[in-house]
Write a protein that holds these residues in place. Structure first.
Motif, short mmCIF file in Angstrom:
data_model
loop_
_atom_site.label_atom_id
_atom_site.label_comp_id
_atom_site.label_asym_id
_atom_site.label_seq_id
_atom_site.Cartn_x
_atom_site.Cartn_y
_atom_site.Cartn_z
N ALA A 1 0.83 -1.20 0.00
CA ALA A 1 0.00 0.00 0.00
C ALA A 1 0.86 1.25 0.00
N VAL A 2 1.98 1.21 0.74
CA VAL A 2 2.88 2.38 0.75
C VAL A 2 3.39 2.65 -0.66
N VAL A 3 3.87 1.60 -1.31
CA VAL A 3 4.41 1.76 -2.67
C VAL A 3 3.33 2.28 -3.60
N ALA A 4 2.13 1.69 -3.49
CA ALA A 4 1.04 2.12 -4.36
C ALA A 4 0.68 3.57 -4.07
N GLY A 5 0.62 3.92 -2.77
CA GLY A 5 0.27 5.30 -2.39
C GLY A 5 1.29 6.28 -2.92
N VAL A 6 2.58 5.95 -2.77
CA VAL A 6 3.64 6.84 -3.28
C VAL A 6 3.49 7.04 -4.78
N ALA A 7 3.28 5.90 -5.48
CA ALA A 7 3.19 5.98 -6.94
C ALA A 7 1.99 6.82 -7.36
N VAL A 8 0.83 6.55 -6.74
CA VAL A 8 -0.39 7.26 -7.15
C VAL A 8 -0.28 8.75 -6.82
N ALA A 9 0.16 9.06 -5.59
CA ALA A 9 0.23 10.47 -5.19
C ALA A 9 1.26 11.21 -6.03
N GLY A 10 2.42 10.60 -6.23
CA GLY A 10 3.46 11.24 -7.03
C GLY A 10 2.99 11.50 -8.44
N PHE A 11 2.37 10.48 -9.03
CA PHE A 11 1.87 10.61 -10.39
C PHE A 11 0.81 11.71 -10.47
N LEU A 12 -0.08 11.72 -9.50
CA LEU A 12 -1.17 12.70 -9.51
C LEU A 12 -0.63 14.13 -9.38
N VAL A 13 0.33 14.32 -8.47
CA VAL A 13 0.89 15.67 -8.31
C VAL A 13 1.58 16.11 -9.59
N LEU A 14 2.33 15.20 -10.21
CA LEU A 14 3.02 15.55 -11.45
C LEU A 14 2.02 15.86 -12.56
N VAL A 15 0.97 15.06 -12.64
CA VAL A 15 -0.06 15.29 -13.66
C VAL A 15 -0.72 16.64 -13.44
N GLU A 16 -1.01 16.98 -12.20
CA GLU A 16 -1.65 18.27 -11.92
C GLU A 16 -0.71 19.43 -12.24
N PHE A 17 0.57 19.24 -11.98
CA PHE A 17 1.55 20.28 -12.28
C PHE A 17 1.61 20.52 -13.79
N GLY B 1 -3.56 -2.51 7.95
CA GLY B 1 -2.19 -2.30 7.46
C GLY B 1 -2.20 -1.61 6.11
N GLY B 2 -3.09 -2.08 5.24
CA GLY B 2 -3.18 -1.47 3.90
C GLY B 2 -3.60 -0.02 3.97
N ILE B 3 -4.56 0.26 4.89
CA ILE B 3 -5.06 1.64 5.01
C ILE B 3 -3.96 2.57 5.51
N VAL B 4 -3.30 2.12 6.59
CA VAL B 4 -2.22 2.96 7.14
C VAL B 4 -1.11 3.11 6.10
N GLY B 5 -0.74 2.03 5.45
CA GLY B 5 0.30 2.08 4.41
C GLY B 5 -0.10 2.99 3.27
N GLY B 6 -1.36 2.89 2.86
CA GLY B 6 -1.83 3.73 1.76
C GLY B 6 -1.77 5.20 2.13
N ALA B 7 -2.20 5.51 3.36
CA ALA B 7 -2.18 6.91 3.80
C ALA B 7 -0.75 7.43 3.87
N VAL B 8 0.13 6.60 4.46
CA VAL B 8 1.54 7.01 4.54
C VAL B 8 2.12 7.18 3.14
#
Lengths: 574, 169
Positions: free
Chosen positions: A30-46, A149-156
């Protein structure tokens, strides 16, 4: 008792097992997925926000480039230069937009309306809300335990990914802003340098511009936008490199105008910068030096006819392919006046050429003459009504006098008493003679000129004067009056021997015209004098003519010769 | 007033967009380049012992000293290694080794320095009458948590061995 203890222990073991499964296996994913999704989203918005702003069609109200609505504002007629500051607003706007959008999509706590879902207006929460919402969507306790675990990992992961992407986009934004600050600085410095270069270039080349109507020098002529509708013309009062544009400026109509003469500003219609005048200035203004020549004489002495004949000669000489002389009208009014006068000159009916009326404000007659290149001049001929020279007070307001760089003084031979006494009555009837004594006219003009130039009374003026005896054709028709050049006859004295001709004309004025006083006055007023004899019949070509006194033929001076001599013998000062 | 953006301003914005694109590209390229340069690169020595360009790593001080212990070699048995390490740079002799059971001794040349280990080439210079040792072998030395030194075959080695050497007073 033992049974309950076993149940509790087994339960605790199962809970720990579920937590272990969730946090050891699900959380990292979930951490890896969260990092990937958030990073991608921020870059796309930029990228998306930057594209929206810099694609060009984003609203411009916030960047303060629109022309002002206040007519007194410098920014009333044109848009502000984009690279003079507004670009920084756009940069900030893109960063702000990307930040807001990213925050809304990732962490906003309120519901966000998806603007793209136009019909459904589907409300959805931020990604963080959706991740945390998974806890509630798990109905069973074991499910919640497994999902924790997935929720906390996703949020982190979302926080870490957003932070990393934000840091990266912040780095790009800071560098980009620094580049833009340099661009803005370069634009400001360039504007100042280009403005200075144009000013210095005009000064070192001695190029000035004066209004033909109000006779005031133009430091910064106004320019009319060529693309605005005729009923709503836009006048740019300070068309120079600056905050409204470095090389070009955008008129409020949306079209671009050059700010430098080098880039074509001279092609625009120029107007007098003085609002009370606002007259049209000569075309191609500030491309060459100006030369101002008052044509001075009393009423009916032939100033206008002389001027038209001189113009016709200069035009004819320039049209011939054997030299590099140029001729061009600098003013539509001058061209129209010449076109009308040319027909009269061709028919030798000089009475059809309209004289200058004292009731009409004096507008200089402007033409470009001289050899192509640096020797080309914008010639201003001031054909002031003769009545102005009949009263000294009338000259007091003649502001063009202070611009004088050369003078054409017309002497009507038939205004001279001694000539009238010698001339046949028939010849006298055939000419329209001035009834003002040339000496009186010159005396008043000389006084007015000295006052305008603030010259000392005991010093001669350093500007050249051409004294022109006109109506020479009528002299040939008058048996009792000799022509100044009669002594040489037909072949005789080449036109190039200016000195001999000048001496003959001067001698004629003294001996025949009885104008010793006038000649002395002229020569005591100006340090450089020359004498000419012209006829408007020679407007298109100088021909040898025979007089009624018989003998050999006589050739007058080219009608443009007095003006050309002035151009050749001026030091260019005003 | 019309909301339309004049073409010159649109063009100026597009130019600015290109500047942003260029800046982003340069930042990304710069980051990749910086990351590439900042990644620790092993000091590599060619197979003939020629140092790679720029290779001039010092042997870490923790390896210096006298070490001794048993080494087990696959297919052969156990032998004793007694080595003395001094300071030095890659591609230079950094110590000497004695192998009593094998009846050989020689020099140790430092080949590469990596985080936490060094690679050496052991070249036998003296061999006894009944010596069974190879002319040379390649070994990796890495410190263990208990202060000993693991002596094992390196990737370049043709034989498999592993042992633990203890620092000698």
């Amino acid at each position: 008792m033992l049974y309950y203890l076993i149940v509790v222990l087994v339960g605790a073991y199962l809970i720990l097992l579920a937590l272990q499964l969730s946090f050891i296996f699900l959380a990292p994913i979930a951490v890896v997925a969260g990092v990937a999704v958030a990073g991608f989203l921020v870059l796309v918005e930029f990228v998306s926000a930057s594209s929206a702003v810099f694609a060009g069609s984003a609203p411009i109200d916030e960047i303060h480039v629109r022309p002002s609505d206040d007519p007194r504002s410098r920014r009333y007629h044109a848009y502000r230069s984009y690279f003079f500051g507004p670009v920084l607003y756009d940069c900030a706007s893109a960063v702000r937009m990307a930040t807001h959008r990213s925050w809304d999509k990732l962490f906003a706590t309120s519901a966000v309306v998806d603007p793209r879902a136009a019909f459904l207006r589907r409300e959805r929460g931020s990604l963080m809300q959706q991740v945390i919402g998974l806890w509630g969507s798990c109905r069973s306790r074991p499910g919640k335990l497994l999902a924790s675990g997935g929720i906390v990992g996703g949020a982190v992961g979302l926080v870490l990914g957003a932070a990393a992407a934000a840091a990266f986009t912040a780095l790009i934004s800071v560098i980009f802003s620094a580049v833009l600050v340099v661009v803005v600085a370069v634009a400001i410095v360039s504007a100042l340098v280009l403005r200075a270069i144009e000013t210095v270039s005009l000064r070192t080349r001695g190029i000035t511009l004066e209004c033909p109507a109000c006779h005031q020098r133009q430091s910064r002529p106004s320019y009319v936008c060529a693309h605005c509708p005729p009923h709503q013309p836009t006048l740019h009062r300070d068309l120079r490199p600056g905050s409204l544009g470095v090389l070009r400026r955008v008129c409020r109509c949306g079209s671009t105008l050059p700010t430098l003469l080098l880039s074509g500003k001279w092609k625009l219609e120029a107007r007098c910068q003085h609002e009370e005048c606002n007259s049209v200035l000569p075309v191609k203004a500030q491309t060459t030096k100006t030369f101002h020549v008052p044509v001075v004489a009393g009423t009916a002495a032939g100033k206008t006819v002389f001027m038209m004949a001189a113009t016709a000669t200069m035009e004819t000489r320039a049209r011939s392919a054997t030299n590099d002389l140029t001729f061009e009208f600098a003013d539509l009014a001058a061209k129209e006046q010449y076109v009308s006068a040319r027909k009269a000159l061709e028919k030798a009916s000089f009475g059809q050429i309209n004289p200058t009326l004292p009731s009409i404000a004096l507008r200089a007659y402007t033409v470009y003459v001289g050899a192509a290149g640096a020797r080309r001049r914008l010639l201003y001929l001031y054909d002031s009504a003769g009545e102005r020279y009949e009263r000294g007070s009338a000259l007091a307001g003649s502001s063009f006098l202070k611009l004088t760089q050369g003078v054409v003084f017309i002497v009507d031979p038939f205004a001279l008493d001694s000539v009238r006494r010698l001339a046949d009555a028939q010849a006298l009837r055939g000419v329209t003679a001035s009834d003002v004594a040339p000496e009186d006219v010159f005396s008043r003009f000389g006084q007015g000129l000295r006052e305008s130039l603030q010259a000392q009374p005991d010093h001669r003026l350093g500007i050249p004067v051409s004294v022109v005896i006109t109506k020479a054709d009528a002299l040939l028709r008058s048996g009792g009056v000799p022509h100044p050049y009669e002594q040489w006859g037909d072949a005789p004295e080449p036109e190039s021997d200016r000195q001999a001709r000048a001496a003959a004309a001067r001698r004629w004025l003294v001996d025949v015209g009885g104008q010793r006083g006038l000649v002395s006055l002229v020569e005591n007023t100006f340090s450089r004098c020359n004498y000419f004899v012209v006829s408007a019949l020679d407007a298109f070509s100088v021909t040898v003519r025979r007089g009624v006194r018989g003998g050999r033929g006589v050739s007058n001076d080219d009608p443009s010769a007095p003006v050309r001599w002035l151009l050749d013998h001026s030091d260019g000062h005003t | 007033m019309s909301a339309e953006v004049p073409r010159p301003i649109r063009r100026a914005r597009q130019i600015t967009g290109l500047i942003l694109l260029l800046t982003s590209t340069l930042v990304v390229a710069g980051s990749i380049g910086w990351g590439y340069r900042s990644t620790p690169r092993p000091t590599v020595v060619g197979p003939l012992g020629t140092a790679a360009p720029g290779a001039n790593a010092q042997m870490p001080g923790g390896f210096i000293g006298h070490w001794r212990g048993e080494v087990s070699q696959t297919g052969y048995g156990i032998w004793v290694a007694d080595i003395e390490l001094q300071g030095g740079t890659t591609n230079s002799v950094v110590g000497s080794g004695t192998y009593p059971i094998l009846e050989c001794s020689g020099t140790l040349t430092l080949l590469r320095v990596e985080p936490g280990s060094i690679d050496v080439m052991v070249t036998m210079t003296q061999r006894g009458a009944g010596a069974t040792c190879l002319t040379r072998h390649f070994a990796t030395l890495e410190p263990a948590r208990d202060g000993s030194l693991v002596y094992r075959e390196s990737e370049d080695s043709a034989i498999d061995f592993h042992g633990v050497l203890v620092r000698q007073p």
